[in-house]
Design an enzyme around this catalytic site. Structure first.
Site, short mmCIF file in Angstrom:
data_model
loop_
_atom_site.label_atom_id
_atom_site.label_comp_id
_atom_site.label_asym_id
_atom_site.label_seq_id
_atom_site.Cartn_x
_atom_site.Cartn_y
_atom_site.Cartn_z
CG ASP A 215 -13.60 22.19 21.08
OD1 ASP A 215 -12.74 22.99 21.48
OD2 ASP A 215 -13.83 21.99 19.88
CG ASP B 267 -9.94 26.10 22.11
OD1 ASP B 267 -9.03 25.27 22.27
OD2 ASP B 267 -10.39 26.40 20.98
CD GLU B 268 -8.35 20.63 22.38
OE1 GLU B 268 -9.05 19.61 22.23
OE2 GLU B 268 -7.47 20.99 21.57
#
Length: 411
Positions: free
Chosen positions: A13, A137-138
């Site tokens: 993350d 974003d992960e």
């Protein structure tokens, strides 16, 4: 006698991703409360031009502050310095201004965000090929059979990925490594920012059970509130509950899943390729707009959304047969309408035509807060029965489409 390797799944993350990307361009704001949200405004462009485009040279005192913001935008993310004041993602900017008026406000730059997103994912995939993309974003990574993936429970490989991402992008990330995706996602939050957390199967009672039930990905606010009303506050209390009692209160499938999740059980694989179900674009207006009085403005926004969705489809090689619209009114109620096409398309004019047909069936007597366009029932372009129909229309067909735009659409 050989034994199978222990399953090690990582959740990576990025730390305050949108804000961190902006801080690379504005290093003078590092350590300050900064909120990222809303669209680009005239004052943002004026500030950039006033300093010759050299963003790092803009003095801190020149940036717009959150306390001066007027509009309907929401926070995309905030720096950790701003989060200390209770500011968080998806919060309205006006509400956030009351909590942290001194925060600096920057607009979202999606082009820059997408560039860094692709970069960090490519780096991770080069080290661990089995990667599941979960958003901008992960990602999930399967360490199980990767050389070094078992060392120190996955810490060595996680540290290598962190360093590779930092060296290439200047951005930090947090990594949780666990027996499955469910626990790995929780673990990635344990030591933010720039942390690594390792959870083994036997660690679940000590590391997971003391957490509130809301920390389980899949238990939302309503389910969490209901659990609290039933006297269950922590994951440990949920794990100790009778599974039949959970089923009685939450239904057969969800109640049984809750019990398994509380015990840290999750057999889902890391999926390297996942076909999207739909693609959409939407925008929240700075002021509520009316279908009649603000027809020209709404029409321009509507066209732009259709063009953006079409560009997304074409870039990723998809076409779709279901074209829909989403409206959120000034009372926050939502309406959606869909239109099905005979042939799938990724053409902006065809999408706008069908979206206009959907719009005709939606109530437009109240002011609009949000407008969105969605294309569903997707298929890969090569799987379409008619590539030419899907990608583009002939000149006469386009002319007919835009004629209908002038005569038959609401805006």
């Amino acid at each position: 006698m050989s034994t199978s390797p222990i399953r090690r799944i990582a959740h990576l993350d990025m730390d305050a991703f949108f804000a961190s990307v902006e801080l690379l361009r504005y290093p003078q704001l590092k350590g300050l409360p900064v909120v990222i949200g809303g669209g680009r405004r005239q004052e943002d462009e004026a500030l950039r031009l006033a300093h010759g485009g050299e963003l790092a040279n803009i003095p801190v005192t020149a940036f717009p502050l959150l306390k001066d913001y007027v509009g309907r935008g929401v926070i995309t993310t905030a720096t950790y310095a701003a989060r200390q004041f209770g500011v968080g993602s998806a919060m309205g900017l006006m509400k956030a201004a009351k909590l942290c008026p001194q925060a600096i406000l920057l607009p979202v730059d999606f082009e820059e965000i997408r560039r860094y997103s692709k970069q960090f994912k490519a780096i991770a995939r080069d080290i661990v090929p089995q990667m599941e993309d979960r958003g901008v974003d992960e990602i999930y990574l399967d360490f199980t059979d990767v050389p070094g993936g078992q060392r120190e429970g996955g810490r060595v490989l996680a540290r290598l990925i962190q360093k590779a991402v930092l060296d290439a992008t200047g951005l930090t990330c947090s990594v949780g490594v666990a027996p499955n995706k469910l626990v790995a996602k929780m673990a990635s939050e344990f030591n933010k920012p720039n942390g690594i957390s390792i959870v083994h199967e036997g660690d679940v009672p000590a590391m997971v059970w003391p957490l509130p039930c809301r920390k389980i990905n899949g238990i939302g606010p309503k389910a969490s509130e209901k659990l609290t009303g039933l006297g269950i506050h922590t994951i440990g209390e949920l794990a100790a509950a009778d599974p039949q009692w959970l089923i009685a209160h939450f239904g057969k499938a969800y109640g049984a899943w809750m019990y398994e999740a509380a015990h840290g059980r999750d057999e889902r694989p890391v999926v390297t390729e996942s076909e999207p179900v739909s693609m959409s674009r939407e925008t929240t207006f700075d002021r509520d707009l009316h279908a009649v009085h603000d027809r020209a403005e709404l029409g321009a926004v509507f066209t732009r959304l259709c063009e953006q969705v079409a560009a997304d489809l074409q870039r990723k090689g998809y076409v779709g047969k279901t074209i829909g619209v989403k409206l959120r009114y000034d009372d926050f109620k939502i309406a959606t309408r869909d239109t099905s096409l005979a042939q799938p398309t990724a053409d902006a004019a065809r999408i706008r035509q069908a979206a206009g047909q959907s719009l005709k069936r939606a109530p437009l007597d109240k002011r609009l807060r949000l407008l969105g366009v969605r294309v569903g029932a997707l298929s890969k372009l090569g799987e379409s029965s008619d590539k030419n129909t899907a990608l583009a229309q002939s000149a006469p067909a386009q002319a007919a489409t835009f004629l209908e735009a002038k005569t038959g659409w609401l805006f």
